[in-house]
Design a protein around this motif. Sequence first.
Motif, PDB file in Angstrom:
ATOM      1  N   ASN A  79       0.812  -1.222   0.000  1.00  0.00           N
ATOM      2  CA  ASN A  79       0.000   0.000   0.000  1.00  0.00           C
ATOM      3  C   ASN A  79       0.848   1.276   0.000  1.00  0.00           C
ATOM      4  OD1 ASN A  79       0.430  -1.192   2.718  1.00  0.00           O
ATOM      5  ND2 ASN A  79      -0.467   0.724   3.459  1.00  0.00           N
ATOM      6  N   HIS A  80       2.100   1.198   0.442  1.00  0.00           N
ATOM      7  CA  HIS A  80       2.956   2.384   0.429  1.00  0.00           C
ATOM      8  C   HIS A  80       3.671   2.567  -0.907  1.00  0.00           C
ATOM      9  CE1 HIS A  80       2.865   3.817   4.690  1.00  0.00           C
ATOM     10  NE2 HIS A  80       2.358   2.598   4.853  1.00  0.00           N
ATOM     11  N   ASP A  81       3.680   1.554  -1.739  1.00  0.00           N
ATOM     12  CA  ASP A  81       4.262   1.668  -3.089  1.00  0.00           C
ATOM     13  C   ASP A  81       3.279   1.131  -4.131  1.00  0.00           C
ATOM     14  OD1 ASP A  81       4.488  -0.985  -2.326  1.00  0.00           O
ATOM     15  OD2 ASP A  81       6.671  -1.067  -2.464  1.00  0.00           O
ATOM     16  N   GLU A  82       1.985   1.370  -3.871  1.00  0.00           N
ATOM     17  CA  GLU A  82       0.934   0.766  -4.691  1.00  0.00           C
ATOM     18  C   GLU A  82       0.914   1.276  -6.127  1.00  0.00           C
ATOM     19  OE1 GLU A  82      -2.884   1.517  -3.060  1.00  0.00           O
ATOM     20  OE2 GLU A  82      -2.623   3.681  -2.912  1.00  0.00           O
ATOM     21  N   VAL A  83       1.566   2.400  -6.407  1.00  0.00           N
ATOM     22  CA  VAL A  83       1.599   2.896  -7.783  1.00  0.00           C
ATOM     23  C   VAL A  83       2.174   1.845  -8.727  1.00  0.00           C
ATOM     24  CG1 VAL A  83       3.882   3.979  -7.492  1.00  0.00           C
ATOM     25  CG2 VAL A  83       2.323   4.831  -9.250  1.00  0.00           C
ATOM     26  N   PHE A  84       3.052   0.982  -8.214  1.00  0.00           N
ATOM     27  CA  PHE A  84       3.667  -0.047  -9.054  1.00  0.00           C
ATOM     28  C   PHE A  84       2.711  -1.205  -9.352  1.00  0.00           C
ATOM     29  CE2 PHE A  84       7.413   1.929  -6.964  1.00  0.00           C
ATOM     30  CZ  PHE A  84       8.006   2.441  -8.112  1.00  0.00           C
ATOM     31  N   ARG A  85       1.563  -1.244  -8.690  1.00  0.00           N
ATOM     32  CA  ARG A  85       0.573  -2.271  -8.990  1.00  0.00           C
ATOM     33  C   ARG A  85      -0.002  -2.092 -10.398  1.00  0.00           C
ATOM     34  NH1 ARG A  85      -2.341  -2.401  -2.977  1.00  0.00           N
ATOM     35  NH2 ARG A  85      -0.994  -4.055  -2.142  1.00  0.00           N
ATOM     36  N   ASP A  86       0.117  -0.899 -10.924  1.00  0.00           N
ATOM     37  CA  ASP A  86      -0.344  -0.654 -12.297  1.00  0.00           C
ATOM     38  C   ASP A  86       0.523  -1.368 -13.321  1.00  0.00           C
ATOM     39  OD1 ASP A  86      -2.338   0.989 -11.317  1.00  0.00           O
ATOM     40  OD2 ASP A  86      -1.187   2.839 -11.578  1.00  0.00           O
ATOM     41  N   TYR A  87       1.667  -1.890 -12.894  1.00  0.00           N
ATOM     42  CA  TYR A  87       2.606  -2.551 -13.810  1.00  0.00           C
ATOM     43  C   TYR A  87       2.614  -4.061 -13.606  1.00  0.00           C
ATOM     44  CZ  TYR A  87       4.116   2.250 -14.456  1.00  0.00           C
ATOM     45  OH  TYR A  87       4.137   3.589 -14.730  1.00  0.00           O
ATOM     46  N   ASP A  88       1.509  -4.590 -13.083  1.00  0.00           N
ATOM     47  CA  ASP A  88       1.377  -6.036 -12.892  1.00  0.00           C
ATOM     48  C   ASP A  88       1.687  -6.777 -14.184  1.00  0.00           C
ATOM     49  OD1 ASP A  88       0.617  -8.569 -11.838  1.00  0.00           O
ATOM     50  OD2 ASP A  88      -1.394  -8.304 -12.675  1.00  0.00           O
ATOM     51  N   GLY A  89       2.576  -7.758 -14.092  1.00  0.00           N
ATOM     52  CA  GLY A  89       2.934  -8.568 -15.245  1.00  0.00           C
ATOM     53  C   GLY A  89       4.116  -8.046 -16.049  1.00  0.00           C
ATOM     54  N   VAL A  90       4.584  -6.844 -15.728  1.00  0.00           N
ATOM     55  CA  VAL A  90       5.723  -6.277 -16.460  1.00  0.00           C
ATOM     56  C   VAL A  90       7.006  -6.970 -16.009  1.00  0.00           C
ATOM     57  CG1 VAL A  90       7.113  -4.198 -16.811  1.00  0.00           C
ATOM     58  CG2 VAL A  90       4.612  -4.055 -16.812  1.00  0.00           C
ATOM     59  N   ARG A  91       7.872  -7.251 -16.960  1.00  0.00           N
ATOM     60  CA  ARG A  91       9.141  -7.919 -16.662  1.00  0.00           C
ATOM     61  C   ARG A  91      10.294  -7.132 -17.269  1.00  0.00           C
ATOM     62  NH1 ARG A  91      11.384 -12.821 -15.306  1.00  0.00           N
ATOM     63  NH2 ARG A  91       9.333 -13.695 -14.826  1.00  0.00           N
ATOM     64  N   PHE A  92      11.354  -6.954 -16.472  1.00  0.00           N
ATOM     65  CA  PHE A  92      12.595  -6.344 -16.935  1.00  0.00           C
ATOM     66  C   PHE A  92      13.715  -7.355 -16.696  1.00  0.00           C
ATOM     67  CE2 PHE A  92       9.848  -3.069 -15.138  1.00  0.00           C
ATOM     68  CZ  PHE A  92       9.726  -2.163 -16.180  1.00  0.00           C
ATOM     69  N   GLY A  93      13.964  -8.222 -17.673  1.00  0.00           N
ATOM     70  CA  GLY A  93      14.960  -9.271 -17.477  1.00  0.00           C
ATOM     71  C   GLY A  93      14.528 -10.213 -16.376  1.00  0.00           C
ATOM     72  N   ASN A  94      15.348 -10.326 -15.316  1.00  0.00           N
ATOM     73  CA  ASN A  94      15.035 -11.205 -14.193  1.00  0.00           C
ATOM     74  C   ASN A  94      14.204 -10.530 -13.114  1.00  0.00           C
ATOM     75  OD1 ASN A  94      16.240 -13.567 -15.073  1.00  0.00           O
ATOM     76  ND2 ASN A  94      18.246 -13.039 -14.247  1.00  0.00           N
TER      77      ASN A  94
END
Length: 275
Positions: A94-109
């Motif tokens: 909940n304190h970094d929930e903005v990254f939930r918009d990127y569910d499924g995104v992959r950057f290498g490993n």
Amino acid sequence: AIGNDSTDEDELVTQSYRSLWLSDIHLGTRASRATELLDFLSEVKADRIYLVGDIVDLQRMKSKPRFCDLHMQVVSEFVRLARTGTEVLYIPGNHDEVFRDYDGVRFGNLSIHLDYIHTTADGRRLLLLHGDEFDSVVKCSPWLARLGSLAYGWLIRANRYLNSVRRHFGFPYWSLANYLKHRVKNAVNYISSFENAVLREARERRVQGVVCGHIHRAEIHRMDGITYCNDGDWVESCTALVESAEGKLELLSWTETVAAREAASNSDEIEAQAA
């Protein structure tokens, strides 16, 4: 080691693990124990690392950003590990929930997930999530959650000054907030309700266990055949959950490790002076 999911109480002698879980680091705030985490990561290795939410505290950074060089080193270390072969899976809280918009995104490993199912070496399926989804205060009373966050911040600051005095007199680290969590009735009831809600979700998802963070209380226990694991935090307790090559789950406490080393060093010095 401070807990495990078996009856074997022998201390782990290896620092290489199949899986490692970390959460509630709260980078970007003064409370984050980034120095201790960097020391921990220099000694503990894992094939796969799960970051189970509240890694960066974007909520607090809106008003009081404290993202220093040490905090950037932590982020850089996770990126370096991903680049050199470690699989890093990030489950925002909940304190970094903005990254939930990127569910499924992959950057290498390195990949981002809302939740995840991990299969242990011995075949158990574990549901991984941060846990704020089951916090009625966060979901139903955001203003009360904010008030609680401010009070918790005050406790952390008081704890920091208290422990500076304890260090001066040679005493080990002690958490005021954890002490209150275990002894204040409302806090105990809140933790129990949270754990029960998480375990209900695990039963509905037909998994054998669950790993979460959010409440800053490291714990492993079994209830009705389901293993509940909370990997703690890197604000007070400096704890992590690990899985051995055989699938054994165990909590590691870095503050206890450091305290034990300091005690052993002091003992050796006393023996050397007495010889």
